[in-house]
Design a protein around this motif. Structure first.
Motif, short mmCIF file in Angstrom:
data_model
loop_
_atom_site.label_atom_id
_atom_site.label_comp_id
_atom_site.label_asym_id
_atom_site.label_seq_id
_atom_site.Cartn_x
_atom_site.Cartn_y
_atom_site.Cartn_z
N THR A 29 27.48 139.06 69.03
CA THR A 29 26.36 139.99 69.15
C THR A 29 26.73 141.15 70.06
OG1 THR A 29 24.80 138.17 68.83
CG2 THR A 29 23.94 140.19 69.80
N LEU A 71 19.09 132.60 78.96
CA LEU A 71 20.19 131.96 78.24
C LEU A 71 20.16 130.45 78.44
CD1 LEU A 71 23.33 134.26 78.78
CD2 LEU A 71 21.98 133.99 76.70
N ASP A 72 19.94 130.01 79.66
CA ASP A 72 19.89 128.58 79.94
C ASP A 72 18.77 127.90 79.17
OD1 ASP A 72 22.04 128.79 81.65
OD2 ASP A 72 20.82 128.80 83.49
N ARG A 86 20.35 135.27 82.73
CA ARG A 86 20.96 133.94 82.74
C ARG A 86 19.92 132.82 82.63
NH1 ARG A 86 26.28 134.54 83.93
NH2 ARG A 86 26.89 136.52 84.89
N PHE A 102 18.67 137.77 70.99
CA PHE A 102 18.90 136.39 70.59
C PHE A 102 19.10 136.38 69.07
CE2 PHE A 102 16.57 132.20 69.66
CZ PHE A 102 17.72 131.44 69.83
N LEU A 146 22.21 128.56 75.56
CA LEU A 146 23.31 129.44 75.19
C LEU A 146 24.16 129.79 76.40
CD1 LEU A 146 21.35 131.99 72.97
CD2 LEU A 146 22.90 130.21 72.15
N THR A 147 25.40 130.18 76.13
CA THR A 147 26.29 130.72 77.15
C THR A 147 26.62 132.16 76.79
OG1 THR A 147 28.34 130.12 76.02
CG2 THR A 147 27.31 128.43 77.43
N GLU A 148 27.22 132.87 77.72
CA GLU A 148 27.65 134.24 77.42
C GLU A 148 28.66 134.26 76.29
OE1 GLU A 148 28.79 136.47 80.83
OE2 GLU A 148 27.04 135.87 82.00
N ASP A 149 29.53 133.28 76.23
CA ASP A 149 30.51 133.20 75.15
C ASP A 149 29.82 133.10 73.79
OD1 ASP A 149 32.59 133.40 76.91
OD2 ASP A 149 33.02 131.25 76.95
N ASP A 150 28.68 132.41 73.73
CA ASP A 150 27.94 132.29 72.47
C ASP A 150 27.46 133.64 71.97
OD1 ASP A 150 28.18 129.49 72.45
OD2 ASP A 150 26.37 129.24 73.65
N MET A 151 27.32 134.60 72.87
CA MET A 151 26.79 135.91 72.52
C MET A 151 27.88 136.93 72.21
SD MET A 151 23.65 135.25 72.60
CE MET A 151 23.16 136.92 72.21
#
Length: 234
Positions: free
Chosen positions: A113, A100-101, A97, A76, A105-110
């Motif tokens: 990273t 993330l929820d 997941r 994170f 956050l979403t996977e795109d946000d990561m």
């Protein structure tokens, strides 16, 4: 408790004296659990850095080739030690997941990273194996080894990256793990061997008297000891 979910006869489910002296002792204990399972000559893939001295003892006992499977935690961004996922070489990111929820956050946000961790993963692959590729595991038994299971994120990424490569038998073996994590990974493998899953598990290092941090040089040193730089006991 211990956990030994196998399709083949395994060593008796004997109590393990914790803490382990060090990773080498843990590897020897684990090797004795694996020895009756018909795995001689299986590819042993250790998750660096901590899994490599454990894997060394197993590979020596099984007379197997030893190599590494490099993984990276996806943290994170404001709190990198909090793992929201992981990635293994040759595989896609595996995210928690639910976490993330909860973090919004979403996977795109990561994505940024993930790119950074891929870069570090590639650096470590080059440092540990040079120009060698990951061993071909198609149709072969594979034993994946780490020094312990806390959240299990990197182990999960490793299992899924390997499964698509078609091993004939996929085994996860660790000396100690959190019981809930161990149970959650049981469906990802053909065999799961964890000699100790204490109820009061807080961190992997809690269960070792000597849990020194390892370096890239330590990793390459263990691989060289295993087979003159080829990661294969002769």
């Amino acid at each position: 408790m211990s956990w030994n979910r196998t399709k083949q006869p395994a060593a008796p489910d004997e109590a393990v004296a914790l803490p382990y002296a060090d990773r080498a002792e843990a590897g020897r204990v684990l090797a004795e659990r694996l020895a009756p399972m018909g795995l001689n000559g299986a590819v042993v893939l250790a998750l660096p850095r901590g899994g490599v001295p454990v894997g060394y003892e197993i590979a020596r006992r099984l007379e197997s080739p030893l190599d590494v499977l490099v993984t990276r935690k996806i943290g994170f961004p404001p709190q990198p030690e909090l793992g929201v996922g992981a990635i293994a070489e040759g595989g896609e990111p595996v995210f928690d997941r639910g976490l993330l929820d909860r973090l919004g956050l979403t996977e795109d946000d990561m994505a940024a990273t993930v790119r950074a961790e891929r870069t570090e993963l590639d650096r470590r692959v080059a440092a540990y194996r040079g120009g060698r590729s990951l061993p071909d595991v198609a149709g072969r038994a594979v034993v994946v080894v780490d020094d312990g299971l806390a959240t299990g994120g990197t182990a999960l990424a490793a299992m899924r990256a390997l499964r698509v490569r078609g091993p004939s038998r996929l085994v996860l073996a660790v000396p100690v793990g959190a019981e809930e994590t161990v149970r959650s990974l049981a469906g990802e493998v053909d065999d799961l061997v964890v000699p100790a899953a204490p109820w009061d598990f807080r961190a992997v290092g809690q269960w070792y008297r000597d849990f020194d941090q390892l370096t890239d040089r330590d990793v390459t040193g263990w691989l060289e000891r295993a087979g003159n730089g080829r990661g294969h006991f002769r």
